[in-house]
Design a protein around this motif. Structure first.
Motif, PDB file in Angstrom:
ATOM      1  N   MET A   1       0.988  66.225  43.487  1.00 40.83           N
ATOM      2  CA  MET A   1       1.096  65.216  42.458  1.00 40.83           C
ATOM      3  C   MET A   1       1.451  63.879  43.089  1.00 40.83           C
ATOM      4  O   MET A   1       2.056  63.825  44.143  1.00 40.83           O
ATOM      5  N   ASN A   2       1.078  62.823  42.402  1.00 40.59           N
ATOM      6  CA  ASN A   2       1.287  61.475  42.910  1.00 40.59           C
ATOM      7  C   ASN A   2       2.524  60.849  42.295  1.00 40.59           C
ATOM      8  O   ASN A   2       2.897  61.162  41.178  1.00 40.59           O
ATOM      9  N   ALA A   3       3.151  59.935  43.034  1.00 40.17           N
ATOM     10  CA  ALA A   3       4.212  59.119  42.463  1.00 40.17           C
ATOM     11  C   ALA A   3       3.556  58.046  41.601  1.00 40.17           C
ATOM     12  O   ALA A   3       2.455  57.588  41.901  1.00 40.17           O
ATOM     13  N   ILE A   4       4.215  57.671  40.540  1.00 41.97           N
ATOM     14  CA  ILE A   4       3.627  56.685  39.635  1.00 41.97           C
ATOM     15  C   ILE A   4       4.169  55.304  39.975  1.00 41.97           C
ATOM     16  O   ILE A   4       5.379  55.074  39.899  1.00 41.97           O
ATOM     17  N   PRO A   5       3.293  54.365  40.340  1.00 49.73           N
ATOM     18  CA  PRO A   5       3.754  52.992  40.584  1.00 49.73           C
ATOM     19  C   PRO A   5       4.058  52.292  39.260  1.00 49.73           C
ATOM     20  O   PRO A   5       3.755  52.805  38.186  1.00 49.73           O
ATOM     21  N   LYS A   6       4.653  51.141  39.346  1.00 51.31           N
ATOM     22  CA  LYS A   6       4.952  50.367  38.139  1.00 51.31           C
ATOM     23  C   LYS A   6       3.665  49.968  37.433  1.00 51.31           C
ATOM     24  O   LYS A   6       2.622  49.802  38.060  1.00 51.31           O
ATOM     25  N   ILE A   7       3.768  49.803  36.135  1.00 55.90           N
ATOM     26  CA  ILE A   7       2.625  49.377  35.331  1.00 55.90           C
ATOM     27  C   ILE A   7       2.586  47.860  35.301  1.00 55.90           C
ATOM     28  O   ILE A   7       3.588  47.207  34.997  1.00 55.90           O
ATOM     29  N   LYS A   8       1.427  47.312  35.626  1.00 50.77           N
ATOM     30  CA  LYS A   8       1.242  45.865  35.628  1.00 50.77           C
ATOM     31  C   LYS A   8       0.671  45.391  34.290  1.00 50.77           C
ATOM     32  O   LYS A   8       1.068  44.351  33.776  1.00 50.77           O
ATOM     33  N   LYS A   9      -0.262  46.186  33.718  1.00 51.60           N
ATOM     34  CA  LYS A   9      -0.920  45.779  32.479  1.00 51.60           C
ATOM     35  C   LYS A   9      -1.494  47.010  31.781  1.00 51.60           C
ATOM     36  O   LYS A   9      -1.917  47.953  32.433  1.00 51.60           O
ATOM     37  N   VAL A  10      -1.485  46.993  30.450  1.00 51.48           N
ATOM     38  CA  VAL A  10      -2.125  48.037  29.652  1.00 51.48           C
ATOM     39  C   VAL A  10      -3.106  47.353  28.715  1.00 51.48           C
ATOM     40  O   VAL A  10      -2.758  46.374  28.048  1.00 51.48           O
ATOM     41  N   ALA A  11      -4.340  47.845  28.675  1.00 48.88           N
ATOM     42  CA  ALA A  11      -5.371  47.277  27.795  1.00 48.88           C
ATOM     43  C   ALA A  11      -5.926  48.373  26.896  1.00 48.88           C
ATOM     44  O   ALA A  11      -6.314  49.439  27.369  1.00 48.88           O
ATOM     45  N   PHE A  12      -5.932  48.100  25.598  1.00 49.58           N
ATOM     46  CA  PHE A  12      -6.490  49.020  24.615  1.00 49.58           C
ATOM     47  C   PHE A  12      -7.799  48.446  24.101  1.00 49.58           C
ATOM     48  O   PHE A  12      -7.823  47.347  23.562  1.00 49.58           O
ATOM     49  N   ASP A  13      -8.883  49.168  24.301  1.00 47.73           N
ATOM     50  CA  ASP A  13     -10.202  48.757  23.831  1.00 47.73           C
ATOM     51  C   ASP A  13     -10.557  49.623  22.625  1.00 47.73           C
ATOM     52  O   ASP A  13     -11.070  50.727  22.769  1.00 47.73           O
ATOM     53  N   ASP A  14     -10.237  49.128  21.430  1.00 50.53           N
ATOM     54  CA  ASP A  14     -10.468  49.907  20.209  1.00 50.53           C
ATOM     55  C   ASP A  14     -11.951  50.041  19.872  1.00 50.53           C
ATOM     56  O   ASP A  14     -12.338  50.967  19.169  1.00 50.53           O
ATOM     57  N   VAL A  15     -12.781  49.147  20.359  1.00 50.72           N
ATOM     58  CA  VAL A  15     -14.218  49.229  20.088  1.00 50.72           C
ATOM     59  C   VAL A  15     -14.828  50.429  20.811  1.00 50.72           C
ATOM     60  O   VAL A  15     -15.582  51.206  20.227  1.00 50.72           O
ATOM     61  N   ASN A  16     -14.476  50.594  22.082  1.00 52.44           N
ATOM     62  CA  ASN A  16     -15.024  51.685  22.888  1.00 52.44           C
ATOM     63  C   ASN A  16     -14.062  52.868  23.007  1.00 52.44           C
ATOM     64  O   ASN A  16     -14.336  53.819  23.739  1.00 52.44           O
ATOM     65  N   HIS A  17     -12.905  52.784  22.330  1.00 59.00           N
ATOM     66  CA  HIS A  17     -11.909  53.856  22.305  1.00 59.00           C
ATOM     67  C   HIS A  17     -11.392  54.197  23.698  1.00 59.00           C
ATOM     68  O   HIS A  17     -11.282  55.357  24.066  1.00 59.00           O
ATOM     69  N   THR A  57      -8.104  64.270  35.052  1.00 58.49           N
ATOM     70  CA  THR A  57      -7.924  64.873  33.736  1.00 58.49           C
ATOM     71  C   THR A  57      -8.010  66.395  33.853  1.00 58.49           C
ATOM     72  O   THR A  57      -7.267  67.124  33.187  1.00 58.49           O
ATOM     73  N   SER A  58      -8.897  66.895  34.701  1.00 58.47           N
ATOM     74  CA  SER A  58      -9.046  68.338  34.890  1.00 58.47           C
ATOM     75  C   SER A  58      -7.747  68.968  35.394  1.00 58.47           C
ATOM     76  O   SER A  58      -7.367  70.064  34.958  1.00 58.47           O
ATOM     77  N   ALA A  59      -7.069  68.298  36.298  1.00 63.15           N
ATOM     78  CA  ALA A  59      -5.805  68.820  36.828  1.00 63.15           C
ATOM     79  C   ALA A  59      -4.730  68.845  35.746  1.00 63.15           C
ATOM     80  O   ALA A  59      -3.912  69.772  35.706  1.00 63.15           O
ATOM     81  N   VAL A  60      -4.732  67.868  34.865  1.00 60.38           N
ATOM     82  CA  VAL A  60      -3.782  67.843  33.749  1.00 60.38           C
ATOM     83  C   VAL A  60      -4.032  69.050  32.845  1.00 60.38           C
ATOM     84  O   VAL A  60      -3.103  69.785  32.492  1.00 60.38           O
TER      85      VAL A  60
END
Length: 78
Positions: A1-17, A57-60
């Motif tokens: 498993m990987n360490a999670i770096p800090k989040i810089k930005k989150v973008a939600f595209d509701d048109v393309n889900h 996603t497969s590993a999840v």
């Protein structure tokens, strides 16, 4: 498993889900929301974080099925 770096930005595209997270290390993770509510920002965010943590996603899904009581029972019957 990987360490999670800090989040810089989150973008939600509701048109393309889609939900995209840009990480502090410069990489990005994009997931397509396919749940009952395709514009569920929480589900998209969680899916993207899990994808980053597990590498795919497969590993999840494989890890989740390891602990899913119904899935374990189905495999024992097969």
């Amino acid at each position: 498993m990987n360490a999670i770096p800090k989040i810089k930005k989150v973008a939600f595209d509701d048109v393309n889900h889609k939900t995209t997270i840009v990480w502090g290390d410069g990489q990005h993770t994009t997931v397509t929301n396919t749940s009952g509510n395709p514009d569920d920002h929480y589900a998209g965010f969680c899916a993207a974080v899990c994808k980053k943590l597990f590498g795919s996603t497969s590993a999840v899904i494989k890890t989740m099925h390891t602990f899913d009581v119904d899935e374990v029972a189905r495999r024992k019957k097969a």
